[in-house]
Design a protein around this motif. Structure first.
Motif, PDB file in Angstrom:
ATOM      1  N   VAL B 155       0.872  -1.185   0.000  1.00 26.82           N
ATOM      2  CA  VAL B 155       0.000   0.000   0.000  1.00 26.82           C
ATOM      3  C   VAL B 155       0.899   1.222   0.000  1.00 26.82           C
ATOM      4  O   VAL B 155       1.698   1.415   0.931  1.00 26.82           O
ATOM      5  CB  VAL B 155      -0.933   0.003   1.228  1.00 26.82           C
ATOM      6  N   LEU B 156       0.804   2.027  -1.048  1.00 20.28           N
ATOM      7  CA  LEU B 156       1.699   3.177  -1.226  1.00 20.28           C
ATOM      8  C   LEU B 156       0.897   4.470  -1.109  1.00 20.28           C
ATOM      9  O   LEU B 156      -0.162   4.616  -1.713  1.00 20.28           O
ATOM     10  CB  LEU B 156       2.357   3.085  -2.606  1.00 20.28           C
ATOM     11  N   ASP B 157       1.419   5.403  -0.357  1.00 21.82           N
ATOM     12  CA  ASP B 157       0.733   6.681  -0.076  1.00 21.82           C
ATOM     13  C   ASP B 157       1.272   7.767  -1.019  1.00 21.82           C
ATOM     14  O   ASP B 157       2.413   8.202  -0.882  1.00 21.82           O
ATOM     15  CB  ASP B 157       0.994   7.037   1.393  1.00 21.82           C
ATOM     16  N   ASN B 158       0.448   8.199  -1.970  1.00 18.86           N
ATOM     17  CA  ASN B 158       0.857   9.321  -2.830  1.00 18.86           C
ATOM     18  C   ASN B 158      -0.074  10.524  -2.647  1.00 18.86           C
ATOM     19  O   ASN B 158      -0.276  11.307  -3.582  1.00 18.86           O
ATOM     20  CB  ASN B 158       0.972   8.905  -4.304  1.00 18.86           C
ATOM     21  N   VAL B 159      -0.611  10.651  -1.431  1.00 19.45           N
ATOM     22  CA  VAL B 159      -1.571  11.737  -1.175  1.00 19.45           C
ATOM     23  C   VAL B 159      -1.298  12.547   0.094  1.00 19.45           C
ATOM     24  O   VAL B 159      -1.779  13.682   0.203  1.00 19.45           O
ATOM     25  CB  VAL B 159      -3.017  11.192  -1.102  1.00 19.45           C
ATOM     26  N   SER B 160      -0.583  12.001   1.075  1.00 19.76           N
ATOM     27  CA  SER B 160      -0.377  12.766   2.307  1.00 19.76           C
ATOM     28  C   SER B 160       0.467  14.013   2.063  1.00 19.76           C
ATOM     29  O   SER B 160       0.355  15.002   2.793  1.00 19.76           O
ATOM     30  CB  SER B 160       0.271  11.893   3.392  1.00 19.76           C
ATOM     31  N   ASP B 161       1.336  13.946   1.076  1.00 14.29           N
ATOM     32  CA  ASP B 161       2.028  15.147   0.620  1.00 14.29           C
ATOM     33  C   ASP B 161       1.062  15.922  -0.276  1.00 14.29           C
ATOM     34  O   ASP B 161       0.600  15.394  -1.293  1.00 14.29           O
ATOM     35  CB  ASP B 161       3.267  14.735  -0.176  1.00 14.29           C
ATOM     36  N   PRO B 162       0.719  17.167   0.087  1.00 17.00           N
ATOM     37  CA  PRO B 162      -0.244  17.912  -0.729  1.00 17.00           C
ATOM     38  C   PRO B 162       0.229  18.132  -2.167  1.00 17.00           C
ATOM     39  O   PRO B 162      -0.573  18.456  -3.048  1.00 17.00           O
ATOM     40  CB  PRO B 162      -0.406  19.242   0.013  1.00 17.00           C
ATOM     41  N   GLY B 163       1.510  17.947  -2.421  1.00 17.54           N
ATOM     42  CA  GLY B 163       2.043  18.056  -3.769  1.00 17.54           C
ATOM     43  C   GLY B 163       2.036  16.740  -4.523  1.00 17.54           C
ATOM     44  O   GLY B 163       2.693  16.635  -5.561  1.00 17.54           O
ATOM     45  N   ALA B 164       1.323  15.744  -4.006  1.00 21.46           N
ATOM     46  CA  ALA B 164       1.142  14.467  -4.708  1.00 21.46           C
ATOM     47  C   ALA B 164       2.461  13.744  -4.964  1.00 21.46           C
ATOM     48  O   ALA B 164       2.676  13.161  -6.020  1.00 21.46           O
ATOM     49  CB  ALA B 164       0.384  14.673  -6.021  1.00 21.46           C
ATOM     50  N   VAL B 199      -3.616  12.196 -16.913  1.00 18.38           N
ATOM     51  CA  VAL B 199      -4.000  13.533 -17.408  1.00 18.38           C
ATOM     52  C   VAL B 199      -3.480  14.553 -16.392  1.00 18.38           C
ATOM     53  O   VAL B 199      -4.215  14.970 -15.492  1.00 18.38           O
ATOM     54  CB  VAL B 199      -5.528  13.685 -17.568  1.00 18.38           C
ATOM     55  N   PRO B 200      -2.241  14.971 -16.513  1.00 15.71           N
ATOM     56  CA  PRO B 200      -1.695  15.903 -15.514  1.00 15.71           C
ATOM     57  C   PRO B 200      -2.496  17.195 -15.384  1.00 15.71           C
ATOM     58  O   PRO B 200      -2.579  17.760 -14.292  1.00 15.71           O
ATOM     59  CB  PRO B 200      -0.277  16.169 -16.019  1.00 15.71           C
ATOM     60  N   LYS B 201      -3.120  17.667 -16.473  1.00 20.48           N
ATOM     61  CA  LYS B 201      -3.855  18.935 -16.365  1.00 20.48           C
ATOM     62  C   LYS B 201      -5.150  18.764 -15.560  1.00 20.48           C
ATOM     63  O   LYS B 201      -5.795  19.744 -15.225  1.00 20.48           O
ATOM     64  CB  LYS B 201      -4.151  19.518 -17.748  1.00 20.48           C
ATOM     65  N   TRP B 202      -5.528  17.521 -15.287  1.00 21.29           N
ATOM     66  CA  TRP B 202      -6.635  17.252 -14.374  1.00 21.29           C
ATOM     67  C   TRP B 202      -6.119  16.787 -13.006  1.00 21.29           C
ATOM     68  O   TRP B 202      -6.895  16.269 -12.205  1.00 21.29           O
ATOM     69  CB  TRP B 202      -7.557  16.176 -14.943  1.00 21.29           C
ATOM     70  N   ASP B 203      -4.832  16.911 -12.803  1.00 26.24           N
ATOM     71  CA  ASP B 203      -4.222  16.444 -11.555  1.00 26.24           C
ATOM     72  C   ASP B 203      -4.321  14.928 -11.446  1.00 26.24           C
ATOM     73  O   ASP B 203      -4.391  14.389 -10.335  1.00 26.24           O
ATOM     74  CB  ASP B 203      -4.880  17.127 -10.349  1.00 26.24           C
ATOM     75  N   TRP B 204      -4.322  14.232 -12.537  1.00 28.61           N
ATOM     76  CA  TRP B 204      -4.366  12.770 -12.561  1.00 28.61           C
ATOM     77  C   TRP B 204      -2.949  12.270 -12.811  1.00 28.61           C
ATOM     78  O   TRP B 204      -2.602  11.826 -13.916  1.00 28.61           O
ATOM     79  CB  TRP B 204      -5.342  12.267 -13.628  1.00 28.61           C
ATOM     80  N   ALA B 205      -2.138  12.367 -11.793  1.00 31.18           N
ATOM     81  CA  ALA B 205      -0.733  11.984 -11.887  1.00 31.18           C
ATOM     82  C   ALA B 205      -0.149  11.941 -10.475  1.00 31.18           C
ATOM     83  O   ALA B 205      -0.793  12.370  -9.518  1.00 31.18           O
ATOM     84  CB  ALA B 205       0.031  12.990 -12.750  1.00 31.18           C
TER      85      ALA B 205
END
Lengths: 124, 299
Positions: B155-164, B199-205
């Protein structure tokens, strides 16, 4: 069209050059910056959130964040920078390609974060 | 669903899309397998993007949708070995007390699941405003591993950092964990955001997703399941398959299909359209996975 394709077509270089300017007040253009567009980043809006330019133009976005370390990201042109509050962050882009280029805050800033975006419209 | 039926799912490998998507830890080749020859077949259920606390016209049944999905899971003829929620358990709020109230409510509702083993992970709506503090109070660690019947789960956390970002510290943790695994070991990684630039322009990255994927690449039987984009989507980075799950609150448009990623409107003619959950059938001996999608249905 991806950024590298845009650059290949243009044979030019779009340059992200984040510079920090301390203090407040009117933002002045420095040599080579081209037209300077002032923006304010505030939860949850960029003002202005629509910018118009001409293809081939050089712009410098002078962005003042007032309340958060927002992120400025224009991924299709390969531009991004953090925006520390209380300063002006300058982002220069040369040889703008024609198109509609979305910019957004990419540092999650609160309830309205997902609506904090805008559009750079570059006419051919 | 019996074992024979599950094998038939696996035989569908290569069809792609639709109600049944047969993937494989080894890119549908079926080559490479768990060293554990005794590992039994099993399945787990993925639920995602519940957004508990959301209110809006995109879902006129915001407190009823998750219970409907839970009832559907509880009614499965054979219960899954475990359930995983891949983030955005709650809808974000700037009020820390309200955030905790939503998490407590979500936890109470999720407790109706009959399956005793439930794994949670945060989405950016849960964790990005306080770096995961409230999530950890209610659900524990934001990144961890577990093993089940011959498959290693991360389980990898890529959200606790607000900068993703996953961040250098967690990346080192991931590398250290993977170094203990055989390169052919069957591995499943759960995360919230796509690790690749969807889609980086949708913050999907994920901002440092390329580094994560480079770390994963030596592992020949590794599959990623994630959420965030509120729809079923399947993508390959090299041999690594990435499968996103539907939401249990509102669907989002197809990647890059419009200028803004505004939620799709509720369709009164087809309530709960685009919402659902999935089960993932695992065959550790052959390193194969098969996905079956389930809709949320009005009752």
């Amino acid at each position: 069209m991806k950024r590298r394709d845009v650059l290949r077509c243009l044979g030019g270089v779009a340059v992200a050059l984040p510079l920090l300017e301390l203090g407040v007040g009117h933002v002045r253009a420095a040599e080579g910056e081209g037209r300077v567009i002032e923006l304010e980043a505030r939860r949850f809006r960029y003002t202005p959130n629509e910018i118009h330019a001409r293809a081939g133009e050089t712009l410098t976005l002078a962005i003042r964040s007032v309340d958060f370390v927002h992120g400025f990201s224009m991924p299709e042109l390969g531009l991004r920078s953090d925006l520390p509050p209380g300063r002006v962050t300058r982002i220069r882009v040369a040889d703008l390609p024609a198109g509609r280029w979305t910019f957004l805050c990419d540092n999650f800033c609160g309830e309205g974060h997902e609506e904090m975006n805008g559009m750079l419209i570059v006419e051919a | 669903m019996n074992t024979m039926d599950r094998r038939r799912f696996l035989e569908l490998c290569g069809l792609g899309g639709g109600a049944v998507f047969a993937s494989a830890l080894a890119g549908c080749s079926g080559m490479g397998a768990a060293k554990n020859a005794d590992a039994a077949d099993f399945y787990f259920v993925q639920l995602s993007d519940v957004h508990w606390g959301f209110r809006g016209p995109e879902n006129p049944d915001p407190t009823g949708t998750l219970p409907k999905a839970i009832a559907a899971v509880n009614a499965l003829p054979r219960q899954p070995d475990f359930i995983v929620f891949t983030g955005d358990l709650t809808h974000t709020t700037d009020d820390p007390e309200e955030r905790r109230r939503r998490m407590a409510e979500f936890k109470d509702v999720a407790a109706a699941l009959k399956v005793p083993t439930v794994h949670f992970m945060p989405g950016e709506h849960d964790a990005s405003l306080d770096r995961g503090a409230a999530f950890q109070e209610y659900f524990g660690a934001t990144h961890y591993t577990f093993d089940h019947k011959g498959i290693h789960f991360i389980v990898l956390d890529n959200v606790s950092d607000p900068g993703a970002r996953v961040g250098s510290e967690q990346l080192e943790w991931l590398k250290a964990d993977l170094e203990r695994q055989d390169k052919d070991a069957p591995i499943v990684l759960f995360t919230h955001r796509p690790l690749f630039d969807l889609v980086p322009k949708w913050d999907w990255a994920t901002r440092d997703g390329a580094q994560v994927i480079a770390t994963l690449m030596p592992y020949r039987n590794l599959t990623v399941f994630y959420g965030h984009i509120h729809q079923e989507h399947h993508h390959l980075t090299g041999h690594i398959a990435h499968h996103s799950a539907k939401s249990l609150m509102f669907p989002l448009p197809a990647p890059g299909s419009q200028e803004k990623r505004t939620p799709l409107p509720w369709n009164p003619a087809v309530p709960y359209q685009g919402l659902g959950f999935r089960e993932v059938d695992a065959e550790p001996r052959t390193a194969r996975l098969a996905i079956q999608e389930f809709p949320v249905v009005a009752t």
